[in-house]
Design an enzyme around this catalytic site. Sequence first.
Site, PDB file in Angstrom:
ATOM      1  CG  ASP A  70      -0.244   0.044   2.533  1.00 25.49           C
ATOM      2  OD1 ASP A  70       0.756  -0.684   2.696  1.00 25.49           O
ATOM      3  OD2 ASP A  70      -0.688   0.799   3.421  1.00 25.49           O
ATOM      4  CD  GLU A  77       4.268   0.421   7.001  1.00 22.89           C
ATOM      5  OE1 GLU A  77       5.066   0.735   7.909  1.00 22.89           O
ATOM      6  OE2 GLU A  77       3.861   1.258   6.162  1.00 22.89           O
TER       7      GLU A  77
END
Length: 408
Positions: free
Chosen positions: A80, A173
């Site tokens: 991400d 994350e």
Amino acid sequence: MRAYERLLNYVRINTTSREDSDTVPTTARQFDLAKVLVEEMKALGIADARVDEHCYVYGSIPASPGYEDKTCIGFIAHLDTAPDFCGENVKPQVIREYDGGEVALGNSGKTLSPEKFPHLKELKGRTLITTDGTTLLGADDKAGVAEIMTLAEELLRGGQKHGRICIGFTPDEEVGGGAALLDIPAFGAQFAYTADGGCEREIEYENFNACSASFTIKGVNIHPGDSKDKMVNAALVAMEINGLLPAAETPAHTEGYEGFFHLTGMKGTVEEAELHYIIRDHSGAHFEARQEMLRHIEKTLNEKYGAGTVVLSIRQQYRNMAEKLQSCMHLIDFAKESIRELGLEPDISPVRGGTDGAQLSYRGLPCPNLGTGGYAYHGPYEHITAEGMDTAVQVMHGIVRRYAEREI
């Protein structure tokens, strides 16, 4: 393929995560990159490459013949990108033979300048990769993904002896959930490294202890003409709460090992108000003291304005991985040696944030963090160099070689 070439492909895939989602992953678009990576891994020869229902990507490279008993290590990066700035329609600029000066970021009116980023002078002569000023770049952490994939490709060509190597890519994350559902037994490594840092010489094995905190304030709303000794203005109580925190202990006033209270959001009326903070400190004792200060504020203001006026909620996020890594400092030593072998000096500093490695270390997989070569993450000034990425890959090669040559 060089790592930066992979990066240029990956950043075009929007993988921004979301703070306000309860699903895993927080955005389905992270699967778009995960599926690309699985297919690429299979094409390289990683037969067990797969993505699970939560968007965790797994794969492994078998040990070289005769090295099956060597320590199995892993490399992890996240899929991400941060929700802080736009991650859609990324159009990277590639400046070859960068001259060390200012760079116009597309037609955005923004400029990447050595005046604001002095390290740019040290990147002179390299291939510089920037944004066009309208999005982030996504090198955090698609650079780490690209470097791990390049390492895998080069190991699979043969020539370098190694033990079993495990590869993992995680979602979310950037919103604090990246390591939560990684299946550590299925991943298979005894030790691992996240590739999620800055300068390619960087090694991080100390990070903040972290939590988020929210205050909800219930006011007493009475017509202002008849409110004497009756009204409780929730917005003013919120201001009072923030005023009770030490003014010099914010991110703008702290550095190194110094912790902080960071007000990330606020809204309020006379009737109701909210304050949202993140709390950080490297010291476990200081971290607990900061939380106790918030609880004391809640207690004091409820005594002043009435029970239930102020409600505090604290959510734990991650802890300092340093205490979990003290018993396996070979992870740090091998990374240092690998960097010095390239004629560079390791840059070791405390992380003023957290990584998947912090959570994984507490879950039983010791996991320090390596630099990827990037700078100015999470915004339009994000940049990286092709050569820095090449160095990051070579550092990983050095680590792999040391685990193959030595007994742990």
